[in-house]
Design a protein around this motif. Structure first.
Motif, PDB file in Angstrom:
ATOM      1  N   PRO A   1     -15.466 -22.201  45.177  1.00  0.00           N
ATOM      2  CA  PRO A   1     -14.741 -20.939  44.975  1.00  0.00           C
ATOM      3  C   PRO A   1     -15.644 -19.742  44.644  1.00  0.00           C
ATOM      4  O   PRO A   1     -15.410 -18.636  45.116  1.00  0.00           O
TER       5      PRO A   1
ATOM      6  N   TYR B   1     -14.899 -26.653  52.317  1.00  0.00           N
ATOM      7  CA  TYR B   1     -15.050 -25.223  52.109  1.00  0.00           C
ATOM      8  C   TYR B   1     -16.144 -25.005  51.067  1.00  0.00           C
ATOM      9  O   TYR B   1     -16.367 -25.872  50.212  1.00  0.00           O
ATOM     10  N   PRO B   2     -16.813 -23.862  51.107  1.00  0.00           N
ATOM     11  CA  PRO B   2     -17.768 -23.559  50.034  1.00  0.00           C
ATOM     12  C   PRO B   2     -17.022 -23.515  48.699  1.00  0.00           C
ATOM     13  O   PRO B   2     -15.802 -23.296  48.667  1.00  0.00           O
TER      14      PRO B   2
ATOM     15  N   GLU C   1     -18.854 -19.242  45.544  1.00  0.00           N
ATOM     16  CA  GLU C   1     -19.553 -18.832  46.766  1.00  0.00           C
ATOM     17  C   GLU C   1     -18.586 -18.162  47.746  1.00  0.00           C
ATOM     18  O   GLU C   1     -18.940 -17.190  48.409  1.00  0.00           O
ATOM     19  N   SER C   2     -17.369 -18.695  47.829  1.00  0.00           N
ATOM     20  CA  SER C   2     -16.362 -18.111  48.725  1.00  0.00           C
ATOM     21  C   SER C   2     -16.042 -16.677  48.328  1.00  0.00           C
ATOM     22  O   SER C   2     -15.926 -15.796  49.178  1.00  0.00           O
ATOM     23  N   ARG C   3     -15.875 -16.434  47.013  1.00  0.00           N
ATOM     24  CA  ARG C   3     -15.585 -15.087  46.526  1.00  0.00           C
ATOM     25  C   ARG C   3     -16.730 -14.126  46.853  1.00  0.00           C
ATOM     26  O   ARG C   3     -16.510 -13.006  47.299  1.00  0.00           O
TER      27      ARG C   3
ATOM     28  N   ALA D   1     -16.740 -13.387  50.605  1.00  0.00           N
ATOM     29  CA  ALA D   1     -15.636 -12.494  50.969  1.00  0.00           C
ATOM     30  C   ALA D   1     -15.940 -11.055  50.548  1.00  0.00           C
ATOM     31  O   ALA D   1     -15.680 -10.107  51.302  1.00  0.00           O
TER      32      ALA D   1
ATOM     33  N   ALA E   1     -22.271 -21.356  55.232  1.00  0.00           N
ATOM     34  CA  ALA E   1     -20.844 -21.648  55.039  1.00  0.00           C
ATOM     35  C   ALA E   1     -20.298 -22.428  56.230  1.00  0.00           C
ATOM     36  O   ALA E   1     -19.493 -23.353  56.068  1.00  0.00           O
TER      37      ALA E   1
END
Length: 129
Positions: free
Chosen positions: A108, A105-106, A110-112, A115, A96
């Motif tokens: 959405p 940003y990665p 991958e971001s979820r 997180a 990341a």
């Protein structure tokens, strides 16, 4: 003085319930809490005075006997397993970070996932939850 365990307590509503030694539910108003306590955790052992309320037994003059058992502490992974999880998380964070260095940003999804993983790992470190 009767004793029992906190079944649940909602600070916003200002009340909860205790299950006494005999398995009976006892209403617990926020006014019964000690002055230095604002909320109670489920499972906390307590002693209290019992009075008859409008809708049944009600606790007053509550005293904490001990802290509630920590669910996180009882269910967290072994240190060796946690080391492997942290190492895998470092690899994901590095990926990341590389994406962020390229001003992106990665995606959405991958971001979820990242997180969610970060929160889960943080919960395993925070034994006071």
């Amino acid at each position: 003085m009767p004793s029992g365990k906190v079944r649940w307590f909602d600070q916003k509503r200002g009340y909860g319930f205790i299950t006494d030694e005999d398995g009976n539910d006892v209403f617990l108003p926020a006014a019964a809490l000690p002055s230095d306590v604002s909320t109670l955790r489920k499972g906390a052992k307590v002693e209290f005075s019992l009075v008859d309320g409008r809708k049944g037994p009600q606790a007053m003059d509550l005293h904490l006997l001990g802290p509630a058992p920590s669910v996180v502490r009882a269910t967290r992974p072994e240190a060796d397993d946690m080391a492997a999880i942290v190492e895998d998380l470092i690899k994901l964070l590095d990926k990341a970070g590389n994406s962020l260095r390229r001003h992106r940003y990665p995606n959405p999804e991958e971001s979820r996932k990242l997180a969610t993983l970060l929160r889960a790992v943080a919960d395993n470190f925070d034994v006071e939850c």
